[in-house]
Design an enzyme around this catalytic site. Structure first.
Site, PDB file in Angstrom:
ATOM      1  N   HIS A  68       0.883  -1.040   0.146  1.00  0.00           N
ATOM      2  CA  HIS A  68       0.088  -0.146  -0.119  1.00  0.00           C
ATOM      3  C   HIS A  68       0.852   1.394  -0.171  1.00  0.00           C
ATOM      4  O   HIS A  68       0.790   2.013  -0.708  1.00  0.00           O
ATOM      5  CB  HIS A  68      -0.891   0.194   1.029  1.00  0.00           C
ATOM      6  CG  HIS A  68      -1.785   1.040   1.471  1.00  0.00           C
ATOM      7  ND1 HIS A  68      -3.039   1.022   0.884  1.00  0.00           N
ATOM      8  CD2 HIS A  68      -1.745   2.361   1.863  1.00  0.00           C
ATOM      9  CE1 HIS A  68      -3.758   2.223   1.136  1.00  0.00           C
ATOM     10  NE2 HIS A  68      -2.836   3.032   1.681  1.00  0.00           N
ATOM     11  N   GLU A  69       1.595   1.277   0.912  1.00  0.00           N
ATOM     12  CA  GLU A  69       2.464   2.619   1.137  1.00  0.00           C
ATOM     13  C   GLU A  69       3.477   2.711  -0.152  1.00  0.00           C
ATOM     14  O   GLU A  69       3.981   3.883  -0.486  1.00  0.00           O
ATOM     15  CB  GLU A  69       3.283   2.502   2.332  1.00  0.00           C
ATOM     16  CG  GLU A  69       2.716   2.349   3.415  1.00  0.00           C
ATOM     17  CD  GLU A  69       1.430   3.516   3.795  1.00  0.00           C
ATOM     18  OE1 GLU A  69       1.382   4.788   3.050  1.00  0.00           O
ATOM     19  OE2 GLU A  69       0.398   3.235   4.122  1.00  0.00           O
ATOM     20  N   HIS A  82       1.765   4.680  -2.955  1.00  0.00           N
ATOM     21  CA  HIS A  82       1.714   6.029  -2.767  1.00  0.00           C
ATOM     22  C   HIS A  82       3.180   6.339  -3.207  1.00  0.00           C
ATOM     23  O   HIS A  82       3.402   7.472  -3.754  1.00  0.00           O
ATOM     24  CB  HIS A  82       1.693   6.328  -1.300  1.00  0.00           C
ATOM     25  CG  HIS A  82       0.261   6.207  -0.868  1.00  0.00           C
ATOM     26  ND1 HIS A  82      -0.896   6.967  -1.221  1.00  0.00           N
ATOM     27  CD2 HIS A  82      -0.215   5.520   0.494  1.00  0.00           C
ATOM     28  CE1 HIS A  82      -1.922   6.703  -0.792  1.00  0.00           C
ATOM     29  NE2 HIS A  82      -1.680   5.990   0.187  1.00  0.00           N
ATOM     30  N   GLU A  98      -4.865   7.481  -3.340  1.00  0.00           N
ATOM     31  CA  GLU A  98      -5.260   6.193  -2.411  1.00  0.00           C
ATOM     32  C   GLU A  98      -5.701   5.277  -3.689  1.00  0.00           C
ATOM     33  O   GLU A  98      -5.096   4.102  -3.409  1.00  0.00           O
ATOM     34  CB  GLU A  98      -6.411   6.645  -1.987  1.00  0.00           C
ATOM     35  CG  GLU A  98      -6.838   5.666  -0.749  1.00  0.00           C
ATOM     36  CD  GLU A  98      -5.827   5.519   0.455  1.00  0.00           C
ATOM     37  OE1 GLU A  98      -4.899   6.301   0.636  1.00  0.00           O
ATOM     38  OE2 GLU A  98      -5.751   4.571   1.301  1.00  0.00           O
TER      39      GLU A  98
END
Lengths: 501, 501
Positions: free
Chosen positions: B265-266, B269, B295
């Site tokens: 997830h990170e 980003h 997101e």
């Protein structure tokens, strides 16, 4: 009547300068510990922006006007305010006295010189670096004539910038004594019984080294609430403020002494920063400490404590506890003698604490020859090599392990080297003064070093840069710099380790 | 004729704002990863100084004058320059339209509200927080009337600030479809065969989790030359610039899924930040991306890739290789079904990707009720609980696990929640568009995800904030936001996992 400026105006400028420096310190720390490699150009841009802000503040005409105003109206300031003005004026003049065009040209040359130094090292050939060094020296001599306010010799001007009040006359005497005393001691050690330090290359896992070293550092007072430990290639301490003094180290699992002493060393720097009096927050006195006194505190940790038999005889069991069975077969005496082996090296940064000052004395004598005797740059390598042969009994086989080993001269940092040796001498003189006030044997036996921490905080750290090293030394020990304490301590220690009669 | 300002003047201000933001980002990252705890007050002082600088630049009359000048003389700017002026004007007016006294008072109230929220959580009692929330809402309604430039409903004004161009009318339709589709799917899953996810609690050492997750993240394109991984309590990505986008994670050695999906997830980003076109360096387009599109990229990594059967069937052997014999007895089907268990939760941040949008829809409907229907603050907990019972089939037993779980409203962040759900919907719509252009089965089989990386860079990341999410979505997929892609994908995936006929 209302003055043109108030003390609050002065403190506001100083605070802004401090905040920018704190910020730059963090960026510097991050560049060396955490920054991804591709980020370098962006970081350079940001640092350049901040440096510009900081430079503009410190060299601006408004600030000069403020200093001039307070010099004419000292009574409008507190005692601290007056002291800050004196301190800042000295810094201001250092830049202001040099014509801007010369300053820019000089910056350019030191930048080129550092490239040339790198190339010269790769080729192991001083002559590649020599023309740049010659230009730096020419500029520096010109600057000395601008800075000079009546010094006895040109080199005195440079010494004073790093170590306020220190002179060639004093250093000649001090280093002369050190050289003579060391020469005598080394002659004796040659007849002594050299220890074997093979056990120091036994495997010690990084985690055990770290846990053990940080326990020692904390016992000496380094606080992890105001600091942290990271890995770097070149260990350092960087302080953002008194509550944020971070240290770094490197590791070798077959040379644990490096990290143990390295961490103690950097934690010593950190201790100084963590214990500066809060009254100096956001003033230059929280960050302009002379390198000599700062180094005396890292060396106090590393050498005075970290090489002390009394310390180790009580802490060796802790090392054994952290390292499983690694040293189960090694008694304390064998361990301690291995820990203390001394041997001349060609490289200053690899020197042990006994031979280290000789490396500095060589550089000091050469710098003096450059600025006071106008020696030719081309003659420097021969001079360097001859002095290594004479003082250390070993001679560089090429310039890389000789005169090209340090970056300092490429950056124009002349007059700075002596501070490294002064750190050793100050540390021993502080230790002697402390031993007259504290029951050190009892403290070492207790393994609670709080009284040592408290003594150092009270006599040294709290002052930050509000006193010169010479003032701090005089207050703490009752006399000016005296190398006999260092010589006596080393003689006592090494005579025993080398089993002299 | 020479204009009052040139494009260089504009770019110089934008660059200074960017440099300060880059600097503040690093200080923020450091506060959460490395800063010693006692340093907090010094850090607050430094951040406040920098925020002041930044605020002065962005709200200064000179900057306003510059924007006004270029609005009158757009031809003196490049196309990018004109776009920047439009972007900056919107930001400028957001602050400038609010009377300073009100803005200061509002800031104070949100600060008090956050304290009250913390206290209310400790007491599990919404009524402690309610009066502060009511004040925030009153201010926000006043601000809406100042900001409004002809929106259909008051809440549209807030939506537009986070998601330019998005309206209540559109969201009502989109979220309506999601709700209906999810309701139908959940009814079906209730009759399916729920997998057992016990195997996910098997011990996996932190180092193995880290090595495995970072290998996956890098395969998807995250570069460690432009980033790094650190430990924190609350995972995040912080970007200083496109060459320095750092991620953090937390670890549980008995729940390795958390770190694997968290890192993906990170890193998603981070991928966005690392791949913004260099032409936007030192402009707001390198950092003002809407949260929804950001997101969508973290969720693309975490959900679209990180929950994909095609991805895992090829990468599961890598997980097995990193974890010794831990999963030697688990075949792929058993692993993947465990990986995909879905179950309603009371807490939004603990929700799985299937039920997550329902948490957002509940918040969206309540925010609409606040701003468009003027519902009483005192009635909010009952409304909250009723919606959880209706949409998720579970009801909060107290306010802590109910309406007090998110900090957003205490900070005045209304209109922000929808972005979280939009991220899911956008990610699925991008994936569908991509699947029409790329041979995804072949790419997954090859385990070389470069074509996916390239597609995302070309269609999404390179634009930074120079296009709105709606513009990017339209360009990439050929249509505006359409929730059917997300619903179809989830239905396909979970029907198989739950073995529906």
């Amino acid at each position: 009547m209302v003055g043109k400026y108030t003390e609050n105006d002065l403190r506001a400028v100083l605070k802004e300068i401090s905040l920018l420096e704190e910020n730059q310190a963090l960026l510097g720390w991050d560049s060396l510990t955490g920054m991804p490699e591709d980020a370098a150009p962006f970081r350079a841009e940001l640092l350049s922006y901040l440096a510009g802000k900081s430079f503009a503040l410190q060299t601006g005409t408004e600030y000069a006007d403020m200093l001039t105003y307070f010099e004419a109206h000292p009574a409008e300031l507190s005692a601290l305010g007056q002291q800050l003005v004196i301190h800042e004026r000295k810094k201001y003049d250092l830049n202001a006295k040099i014509p801007t065009a010369d300053f820019i040209e000089y910056q350019k040359i030191t930048s080129l010189a550092q490239d040339a130094w790198t190339k010269a090292r790769a080729a192991k050939d001083f002559s590649i670096f020599a023309p740049y060094l010659a230009q730096i020296i020419t500029y520096k001599k010109q600057f000395i004539s601008l800075w000079d306010q009546g010094s006895t010799t040109p080199y005195d001007v440079l010494l004073d910038q790093y170590e306020p009040g220190l002179t060639v006359a004093k250093l000649d005497q001090v280093f002369g004594e050190v050289k003579a005393g060391l020469s005598e001691l080394q002659a004796q050690l040659a007849h002594g019984e050299a220890p074997d330090n093979q056990i120091l290359s036994r495997f010690v896992a990084k985690q055990a080294q770290s846990d053990f070293s940080m326990e020692l550092a904390q016992k000496l007072g380094y606080s992890l609430k105001k600091g942290r430990l990271d890995d770097t290639i070149h260990p350092f301490m960087e302080a953002m403020n008194r509550n944020d003094a971070r240290i770094t180290t490197r590791w070798d699992e077959h040379d644990f002494q490096m990290a143990v002493l390295g961490i103690l060393h950097e934690a010593g720097h950190g201790l100084f920063e963590q214990n500066i009096s809060p009254e100096f927050d956001y003033t230059p006195f929280e960050k302009d400490m002379a390198m000599s006194i700062h180094e005396s505190q890292s060396l106090f940790n590393e050498v005075i404590i970290g090489r002390s038999e009394e310390f180790w005889c009580n802490e060796y069991p802790l090392l054994q506890a952290y390292t499983g069975n690694t040293f189960a077969d090694i008694d304390f005496d064998t361990f301690y003698r291995a820990w203390m082996v001394t041997k001349p090296t060609l490289i200053r940064t690899e020197a042990d604490p006994l031979t280290y000052p000789l490396h500095i004395i060589i550089r000091y004598e050469i710098e003096k020859a450059i600025f006071n005797d106008d020696i030719n740059v081309a003659d420097l390598p021969a001079l360097w090599n001859a002095k290594y042969a004479e003082y250390l009994g070993i001679e560089p086989t090429n310039d890389l392990v000789g005169i090209l080993q340090d970056i300092h001269w490429a950056g124009g940092d002349f007059g700075y080297f002596p501070s490294y040796a002064l750190g050793h001498l100050y540390a021993a003189q502080f230790f002697d003064a402390m031993s007259k006030e504290l029951d050190l044997p009892a403290i070492f036996a207790s393994k609670d070093y709080t009284p040592i921490y408290t003594w150092r905080k009270e006599h040294i750290w709290q002052y930050g840069a509000s006193k010169t090293p010479q003032e701090i030394l005089l207050l703490a020990s009752g006399e000016t710099l005296n190398p006999k304490y260092w010589l006596a301590l080393q003689t006592k220690i090494y005579s025993k380790v080398y089993r002299l009669a």
